[in-house]
Design a protein around this motif. Sequence first.
Motif, PDB file in Angstrom:
ATOM      1  N   ARG A 360      13.092  18.812   1.392  1.00  0.00           N
ATOM      2  CA  ARG A 360      11.869  19.552   1.657  1.00  0.00           C
ATOM      3  C   ARG A 360      10.749  19.226   0.679  1.00  0.00           C
ATOM      4  NH1 ARG A 360      14.439  25.602   2.583  1.00  0.00           N
ATOM      5  NH2 ARG A 360      15.763  25.076   4.393  1.00  0.00           N
ATOM      6  N   SER A 361      11.109  18.830  -0.513  1.00  0.00           N
ATOM      7  CA  SER A 361      10.083  18.590  -1.535  1.00  0.00           C
ATOM      8  C   SER A 361       9.495  17.177  -1.463  1.00  0.00           C
ATOM      9  CB  SER A 361      10.688  18.808  -2.928  1.00  0.00           C
ATOM     10  OG  SER A 361      11.736  17.889  -3.164  1.00  0.00           O
ATOM     11  N   GLU A 362       9.961  16.371  -0.534  1.00  0.00           N
ATOM     12  CA  GLU A 362       9.510  14.979  -0.521  1.00  0.00           C
ATOM     13  C   GLU A 362       8.004  14.883  -0.297  1.00  0.00           C
ATOM     14  OE1 GLU A 362      10.300  10.729   1.812  1.00  0.00           O
ATOM     15  OE2 GLU A 362      11.588  12.470   2.208  1.00  0.00           O
ATOM     16  N   ARG A 363       7.461  15.705   0.578  1.00  0.00           N
ATOM     17  CA  ARG A 363       6.021  15.633   0.823  1.00  0.00           C
ATOM     18  C   ARG A 363       5.222  16.050  -0.399  1.00  0.00           C
ATOM     19  NH1 ARG A 363       4.841  17.633   7.061  1.00  0.00           N
ATOM     20  NH2 ARG A 363       6.178  16.058   8.065  1.00  0.00           N
ATOM     21  N   ARG A 364       5.728  17.046  -1.125  1.00  0.00           N
ATOM     22  CA  ARG A 364       5.023  17.444  -2.341  1.00  0.00           C
ATOM     23  C   ARG A 364       5.071  16.324  -3.376  1.00  0.00           C
ATOM     24  NH1 ARG A 364       7.577  22.461  -1.222  1.00  0.00           N
ATOM     25  NH2 ARG A 364       9.199  22.048  -2.785  1.00  0.00           N
ATOM     26  N   TRP A 365       6.225  15.687  -3.506  1.00  0.00           N
ATOM     27  CA  TRP A 365       6.337  14.549  -4.408  1.00  0.00           C
ATOM     28  C   TRP A 365       5.374  13.440  -3.979  1.00  0.00           C
ATOM     29  CZ3 TRP A 365       8.405  14.153  -9.023  1.00  0.00           C
ATOM     30  CH2 TRP A 365       9.452  15.005  -9.402  1.00  0.00           C
ATOM     31  N   ALA A 366       5.309  13.179  -2.682  1.00  0.00           N
ATOM     32  CA  ALA A 366       4.427  12.119  -2.175  1.00  0.00           C
ATOM     33  C   ALA A 366       2.969  12.445  -2.443  1.00  0.00           C
ATOM     34  CB  ALA A 366       4.670  11.911  -0.678  1.00  0.00           C
ATOM     35  N   ALA A 367       2.584  13.696  -2.253  1.00  0.00           N
ATOM     36  CA  ALA A 367       1.197  14.092  -2.515  1.00  0.00           C
ATOM     37  C   ALA A 367       0.852  13.921  -3.988  1.00  0.00           C
ATOM     38  CB  ALA A 367       0.976  15.531  -2.079  1.00  0.00           C
ATOM     39  N   ALA A 368       1.773  14.323  -4.863  1.00  0.00           N
ATOM     40  CA  ALA A 368       1.526  14.172  -6.297  1.00  0.00           C
ATOM     41  C   ALA A 368       1.451  12.698  -6.683  1.00  0.00           C
ATOM     42  CB  ALA A 368       2.634  14.875  -7.089  1.00  0.00           C
ATOM     43  N   LEU A 369       2.360  11.894  -6.118  1.00  0.00           N
ATOM     44  CA  LEU A 369       2.353  10.466  -6.430  1.00  0.00           C
ATOM     45  C   LEU A 369       1.077   9.806  -5.932  1.00  0.00           C
ATOM     46  CD1 LEU A 369       3.771   7.940  -7.509  1.00  0.00           C
ATOM     47  CD2 LEU A 369       4.887   7.701  -5.270  1.00  0.00           C
ATOM     48  N   ALA A 370       0.666  10.146  -4.715  1.00  0.00           N
ATOM     49  CA  ALA A 370      -0.561   9.567  -4.156  1.00  0.00           C
ATOM     50  C   ALA A 370      -1.769   9.901  -5.030  1.00  0.00           C
ATOM     51  CB  ALA A 370      -0.776  10.062  -2.730  1.00  0.00           C
ATOM     52  N   ALA A 371      -1.829  11.141  -5.504  1.00  0.00           N
ATOM     53  CA  ALA A 371      -2.949  11.533  -6.374  1.00  0.00           C
ATOM     54  C   ALA A 371      -2.924  10.743  -7.682  1.00  0.00           C
ATOM     55  CB  ALA A 371      -2.883  13.032  -6.654  1.00  0.00           C
ATOM     56  N   GLY A 372      -1.736  10.591  -8.248  1.00  0.00           N
ATOM     57  CA  GLY A 372      -1.625   9.844  -9.491  1.00  0.00           C
ATOM     58  C   GLY A 372      -1.986   8.375  -9.324  1.00  0.00           C
ATOM     59  N   LEU A 373      -1.528   7.782  -8.230  1.00  0.00           N
ATOM     60  CA  LEU A 373      -1.834   6.375  -7.984  1.00  0.00           C
ATOM     61  C   LEU A 373      -3.317   6.175  -7.692  1.00  0.00           C
ATOM     62  CD1 LEU A 373       1.263   5.320  -5.849  1.00  0.00           C
ATOM     63  CD2 LEU A 373       0.802   4.788  -8.255  1.00  0.00           C
ATOM     64  N   PHE A 374      -3.927   7.113  -6.997  1.00  0.00           N
ATOM     65  CA  PHE A 374      -5.372   7.008  -6.729  1.00  0.00           C
ATOM     66  C   PHE A 374      -6.147   7.067  -8.044  1.00  0.00           C
ATOM     67  CE2 PHE A 374      -9.499   9.012  -5.714  1.00  0.00           C
ATOM     68  CZ  PHE A 374      -9.993   8.028  -4.860  1.00  0.00           C
ATOM     69  N   ALA A 375      -5.722   7.939  -8.945  1.00  0.00           N
ATOM     70  CA  ALA A 375      -6.374   8.014 -10.252  1.00  0.00           C
ATOM     71  C   ALA A 375      -6.183   6.705 -11.024  1.00  0.00           C
ATOM     72  CB  ALA A 375      -5.817   9.193 -11.048  1.00  0.00           C
ATOM     73  N   ALA A 376      -4.979   6.140 -10.935  1.00  0.00           N
ATOM     74  CA  ALA A 376      -4.719   4.868 -11.615  1.00  0.00           C
ATOM     75  C   ALA A 376      -5.597   3.761 -11.047  1.00  0.00           C
ATOM     76  CB  ALA A 376      -3.246   4.498 -11.477  1.00  0.00           C
ATOM     77  N   LEU A 377      -5.806   3.786  -9.726  1.00  0.00           N
ATOM     78  CA  LEU A 377      -6.662   2.773  -9.112  1.00  0.00           C
ATOM     79  C   LEU A 377      -8.093   2.901  -9.616  1.00  0.00           C
ATOM     80  CD1 LEU A 377      -6.712   0.476  -7.010  1.00  0.00           C
ATOM     81  CD2 LEU A 377      -7.352   2.189  -5.310  1.00  0.00           C
ATOM     82  N   LEU A 378      -8.568   4.124  -9.734  1.00  0.00           N
ATOM     83  CA  LEU A 378      -9.922   4.337 -10.254  1.00  0.00           C
ATOM     84  C   LEU A 378     -10.040   3.877 -11.702  1.00  0.00           C
ATOM     85  CD1 LEU A 378     -10.780   7.872  -8.785  1.00  0.00           C
ATOM     86  CD2 LEU A 378     -11.544   5.636  -7.945  1.00  0.00           C
ATOM     87  N   LEU A 379      -8.988   4.111 -12.479  1.00  0.00           N
ATOM     88  CA  LEU A 379      -9.017   3.759 -13.890  1.00  0.00           C
ATOM     89  C   LEU A 379      -8.729   2.285 -14.142  1.00  0.00           C
ATOM     90  CD1 LEU A 379      -7.101   6.843 -15.346  1.00  0.00           C
ATOM     91  CD2 LEU A 379      -9.559   6.386 -15.505  1.00  0.00           C
ATOM     92  N   SER A 380      -8.310   1.568 -13.101  1.00  0.00           N
ATOM     93  CA  SER A 380      -7.901   0.173 -13.298  1.00  0.00           C
ATOM     94  C   SER A 380      -9.062  -0.764 -13.552  1.00  0.00           C
ATOM     95  CB  SER A 380      -7.102  -0.325 -12.087  1.00  0.00           C
ATOM     96  OG  SER A 380      -7.888  -0.279 -10.904  1.00  0.00           O
ATOM     97  N   TYR A 386      -5.517  -1.884 -15.999  1.00  0.00           N
ATOM     98  CA  TYR A 386      -5.310  -3.051 -15.130  1.00  0.00           C
ATOM     99  C   TYR A 386      -4.052  -3.810 -15.549  1.00  0.00           C
ATOM    100  CZ  TYR A 386      -6.201  -7.607 -12.926  1.00  0.00           C
ATOM    101  OH  TYR A 386      -6.090  -8.771 -12.208  1.00  0.00           O
ATOM    102  N   ARG A 387      -3.905  -4.101 -16.830  1.00  0.00           N
ATOM    103  CA  ARG A 387      -2.757  -4.872 -17.295  1.00  0.00           C
ATOM    104  C   ARG A 387      -1.457  -4.115 -17.104  1.00  0.00           C
ATOM    105  NH1 ARG A 387      -6.510  -6.785 -21.302  1.00  0.00           N
ATOM    106  NH2 ARG A 387      -5.953  -5.084 -22.726  1.00  0.00           N
ATOM    107  N   LEU A 388      -1.501  -2.794 -17.239  1.00  0.00           N
ATOM    108  CA  LEU A 388      -0.289  -2.000 -17.016  1.00  0.00           C
ATOM    109  C   LEU A 388       0.148  -2.102 -15.558  1.00  0.00           C
ATOM    110  CD1 LEU A 388       1.748   0.012 -18.222  1.00  0.00           C
ATOM    111  CD2 LEU A 388       0.203   1.850 -17.506  1.00  0.00           C
ATOM    112  N   ILE A 389      -0.801  -1.980 -14.645  1.00  0.00           N
ATOM    113  CA  ILE A 389      -0.475  -2.083 -13.222  1.00  0.00           C
ATOM    114  C   ILE A 389       0.003  -3.492 -12.898  1.00  0.00           C
ATOM    115  CG2 ILE A 389      -1.447  -1.980 -10.896  1.00  0.00           C
ATOM    116  CD1 ILE A 389      -3.408   0.147 -11.995  1.00  0.00           C
ATOM    117  N   TRP A 390      -0.684  -4.489 -13.434  1.00  0.00           N
ATOM    118  CA  TRP A 390      -0.277  -5.870 -13.179  1.00  0.00           C
ATOM    119  C   TRP A 390       1.145  -6.119 -13.693  1.00  0.00           C
ATOM    120  CZ3 TRP A 390      -1.234 -10.228 -10.646  1.00  0.00           C
ATOM    121  CH2 TRP A 390      -0.621 -11.391 -11.094  1.00  0.00           C
TER     122      TRP A 390
END
Length: 610
Positions: A360-380, A386-390
């Motif tokens: 049941r918690s998978e969608r909540r995990w996915a929403a949190a992960l998506a938010a974190g990855l979007f922030a990482a993309l903005l900060l890249s 950038y080097r961390l993601i690469w």
Amino acid sequence: MSAASPFGESGRTGSPAAASVWRRRGPVLALVWILSAWYAGTFVDGGWIPHDEGTLAQSAERVLQGELPHRDYDEGYTGGLTRLHAVAFRLFGTRLLTLRFVLFASFLAFVPVIFAIAMRFAAPWVAGMVTALAVAWSVPNYFASLPSWYTLFLAALGVLALLRHVETGRSSGLVVAGLCAGLSLLVKVVGIYDIAAVLIFLAYRETALASAHSDWRPAVAPGFLWLKGAGAIGLVAALVVTLEGWRSPMNLVYFVLPGAVVAGLVVWSEGRHGRGSFGVRCHALFRLWAPFALGVAAPVVVFVVPYVAVGAVPDLLNGVFRQPMRQIAMARVALPPVTSLLAAVPYALLLMVPAALRGRSERRWAAALAAGLFAALLLSSSPETYRLIWSSARSLNVVAVIAGGVLLVRSESLEDRTRQGIFLLMAVTALMSLVQFPFSAPIYFCYVAPLAGVTLAAIALADGRAPRLLHLCVLVFYVLFGVVRMNPSYVFALGRYAKPYVAQTPLGLPRGGLRVPAADARVYRAVVAAVEQKAGGGGMWAGPDCPEVYFLSGRRNPTREFFDFLGGPPEPPAAFVERLERGGVRAVVINRSPDFSPPLSPELSALLIA
């Protein structure tokens, strides 16, 4: 889609579910192919590394003029791609842009191949996303018709042929895979890694076929286990020997460990499932290897015939196998420190311990992960992020092989064809990653990244416990990172930071056709004009390491070498100048900042200028 057998659903055309999948794939494939063609098309004529373009173009022109690679000049690769480039020059004109058209056409064929591979494991729209990942992490990052792109394309086509062989059992798939591997070898000697990967896969497949024969079960052949064990040890030893002088912790983990994992899986599978007498098993393995070997041999024999006819086989062997050793000695780029692998640990954990995130918690995990990855993309946009993601991405080929091994050992319920498909992708990813050795510049990861991406997708989708929403978030993130940060930059910044690359000025030369930085356009227009003025109807010499000057000016190279460090011991300056004068050289172009060879000595520079 069955979690235990995604491969079976897309591979069996007889079931209603599979028929529905294949009916839906057409529109998705068409959309992905059209978007990929449009997107990659915007990169076709933009940017360059002058000496790369010059090497490719000058090689093709020398073949067009009747010269034989390795005998008449120092071909940088095997020579097969040079012949294709020469044909393109004859058909479409002798200019740099023609080479880009060859690459673009090959890329357009590569896109549906990746989609077809992904379809063996995924629904059509997911296969489309995997294909988008392969596009963003491949040729848009460096649109030059270099051999390593073609080894990637041919490896992917060989994988597809082998998957068809697994589905149908027909030997034609083995022959096609052999043709792909043989052509890859003719493009660049690293094609030998593809050959090794397929041989390893077929050894694994032979065990699966043997275990399916119930009448063989009473007869276990310990000798065959020892034989495969010796082969596995031989593979690992060969990988370690290849790294001689460069056995850093990172190189051992990055280049040796994946090969050791796939070799170990062959032995593990044989010990657990191998059945049948030694003679029967050897015959079965031969029946798999022989059609593949026939496919490999066919293009190689055709390629070698002209060398046999003129007694130049020693020149070919020296150029293909010995000359690269000199390149390795002079042109090396190390991988980052082994600590860079830590960036991939979070996704590795997601792959290998997935059950905790399901439910049941998978969608909540996915929403949190998506938010974190979007922030990482903005900060890249910052170099550190950038080097961390690469680094996280560049380590995923190792992660894919290890996670695949864990899955195959742990999940006995996987359908056999799915297991074989995953192992095939693991083997090809593990061995083709060696294309990065010893010149481990960031762009070399892009020559294997699509294979790693497909392998990871197959593993994630084959594991019924995997939190697929989370994997989808990661997939979309890496696609966006490629499009937003990597592709607008260029090979010079790749892996280090995101910096827009401006190459909008036409080169402005008859043999060009490319858009390059304004400074490059000014320099090469001036150089070609000066050569025309000073050389007239005479010859010219350019160096060190500037083959593009010969091509752009339409002048013949009076030497065998494109890169001066590949020549023999340097002549005394006076003797070298005298030789140029005897050869009718009337103009000299000096490269003050060569990329590989040492600069000219002050004495030689003074004599040439005088």
